[in-house]
Write an enzyme that holds these catalytic residues in place. Sequence first.
Site, short mmCIF file in Angstrom:
data_model
loop_
_atom_site.label_atom_id
_atom_site.label_comp_id
_atom_site.label_asym_id
_atom_site.label_seq_id
_atom_site.Cartn_x
_atom_site.Cartn_y
_atom_site.Cartn_z
N ARG A 117 0.83 -1.21 0.00
CA ARG A 117 0.00 0.00 0.00
C ARG A 117 0.86 1.26 0.00
NH1 ARG A 117 -2.64 -4.28 1.71
NH2 ARG A 117 -4.91 -4.33 1.88
N ASP A 177 -4.32 -15.63 7.14
CA ASP A 177 -3.04 -16.15 6.63
C ASP A 177 -2.31 -16.99 7.67
OD1 ASP A 177 -3.53 -14.86 4.24
OD2 ASP A 177 -2.35 -13.09 4.76
C1 S3P Z 1 -4.18 -9.08 1.98
C2 S3P Z 1 -5.47 -9.50 2.23
C3 S3P Z 1 -5.83 -10.92 2.43
C4 S3P Z 1 -4.61 -11.76 2.77
C5 S3P Z 1 -3.47 -11.47 1.85
C6 S3P Z 1 -3.04 -10.02 1.95
C7 S3P Z 1 -3.93 -7.64 1.75
O1 S3P Z 1 -6.41 -11.41 1.24
O2 S3P Z 1 -4.95 -13.12 2.71
O3 S3P Z 1 -2.35 -12.29 2.18
O4 S3P Z 1 -2.77 -7.20 1.79
O5 S3P Z 1 -4.91 -6.92 1.54
P1 S3P Z 1 -7.96 -11.18 0.87
O6 S3P Z 1 -8.20 -9.74 0.72
O7 S3P Z 1 -8.18 -11.91 -0.42
O8 S3P Z 1 -8.73 -11.79 1.99
#
Ligand code: S3P
Length: 442
Positions: free
Chosen positions: A31, A325
């Site tokens: 981000r 995760d």
């Molecule tokens: C993440 C959001 C999660 C997570 C991924 C990282 C992120 O995924 O599992 O490792 O940085 O926004 P999802 O948004 O698909 O749940």
Amino acid sequence: MAGSDTVRIVESCGRLEGEVVPPGDKSISHRAAILNSVAKGEAEIRNFAPGADCLSTVRCLRALGVKIVRKNWDESPALLVSGRGGGSLLEPGNVLDAGNSGTTMRLLGGLLASQPFLSVITGDASLRRRPMGRLIEPLRLMGAEVWGRGQDSFAPLVIRGKRELWGIDFALPVASAQIKSAILLAGLFARGKTVLHEPAPSRDHTERMLRLMGASLEIRPGSISLQPLDRPLAALSLRVPGDISSAAYFLVAGAIHPNARIVIRGCGINPTRTGIIDALVAMGGRIRMDNQREEGGEPVADIVVESSQLQGVEISGSIVPRLIDEIPVLAVAGCVARGKTVVRDAAELRVKESDRIATVVSELSRLGAKIEALPDGMIIYGGCTLSGAEVDSHFDHRLAMTLAVAGLMAEGKTTINNAHVARISYPAFWQALSSLTDREPE
Ligand code: S3P
């Protein structure tokens, strides 16, 4: 611990002790790079996540005309990002490659929908199997032109970006921070406000960072409302907190090892990410958070974990997005705990870098775990003695590191094939692990 880069051999050790400094948080690093690319001014992002996923984001942003310089990479990685301010990104001369990174593809997908040029974004075999319809559908409701393979279900994605998007009022069908963030990124450049409703809170790093950069966001329980930008975001220099998802391997290892004390320094403890701590504490884990402070608009602490007697728990409902995760490594804690651990409401695990319900069940079973798959989770029967065996990461970084923690608790040798994929999120994982054990790497 021994072996080559791709094959790692893990054995039990008498004592697990020392300090770990986890790498910069992967979600926050993505981000920070993306938002600063469209901000006005220069930003220095310290402790940038050094794993391959965040480098995929950097590569794509450079291909979109953003000047990004890496600094001090081997000691303390930092990025200098020159934001393109009010001006748009540039049309890439080639296909963008997100590698293994779902966050790169989905967040950039949202941003590119608002940029007035054509882009194509692809990824590796795992990423090309992951669902993209959930991204395409809301972007189209905003007026975006986005297409995907398999009747708009999968990458590669083709995006004909345009300035004339409009804000939407949208209920997210899954608690996904990637989709939420993608829509917010598109909403920054749309006409009218964007309102999102979440079924459960997912990580809120995008919202925190957008606010610090001057965007107007209103956050209520269950919903977020964003006004389009009336002036460019302001560049934000920050130090990225340590990644709790990387620290999780040591949180679990410290709690389940019979003779352990591990200090994890500078770890992010954003409440939308600390489900792993809550779950371990509910299981009886001895975990303490010291020296709580704030870095880059995020809460941070030093965490101390010690050998604990764990009891099985049920993991379901709104905690699931807060530890999604970490469920693979939590399953290892479930194997060692007394009683049964049940994971439910976690069907999202099936669409991660691997089908993590199937791969966790198959690989932990090879080590003698008593574990059953459910459509949306798993049942783990605790009190189990694991025995070393040959296992495989299925090219999933979180599974490689999970199997290392399981190997520490197993009798005999555990051989982990395709262990090198840990570098997707944690290139120094194997060194960090061997620094805590009483064995030197061979
Ligand atoms: C993440 C959001 C999660 C997570 C991924 C990282 C992120 O995924 O599992 O490792 O940085 O926004 P999802 O948004 O698909 O749940």
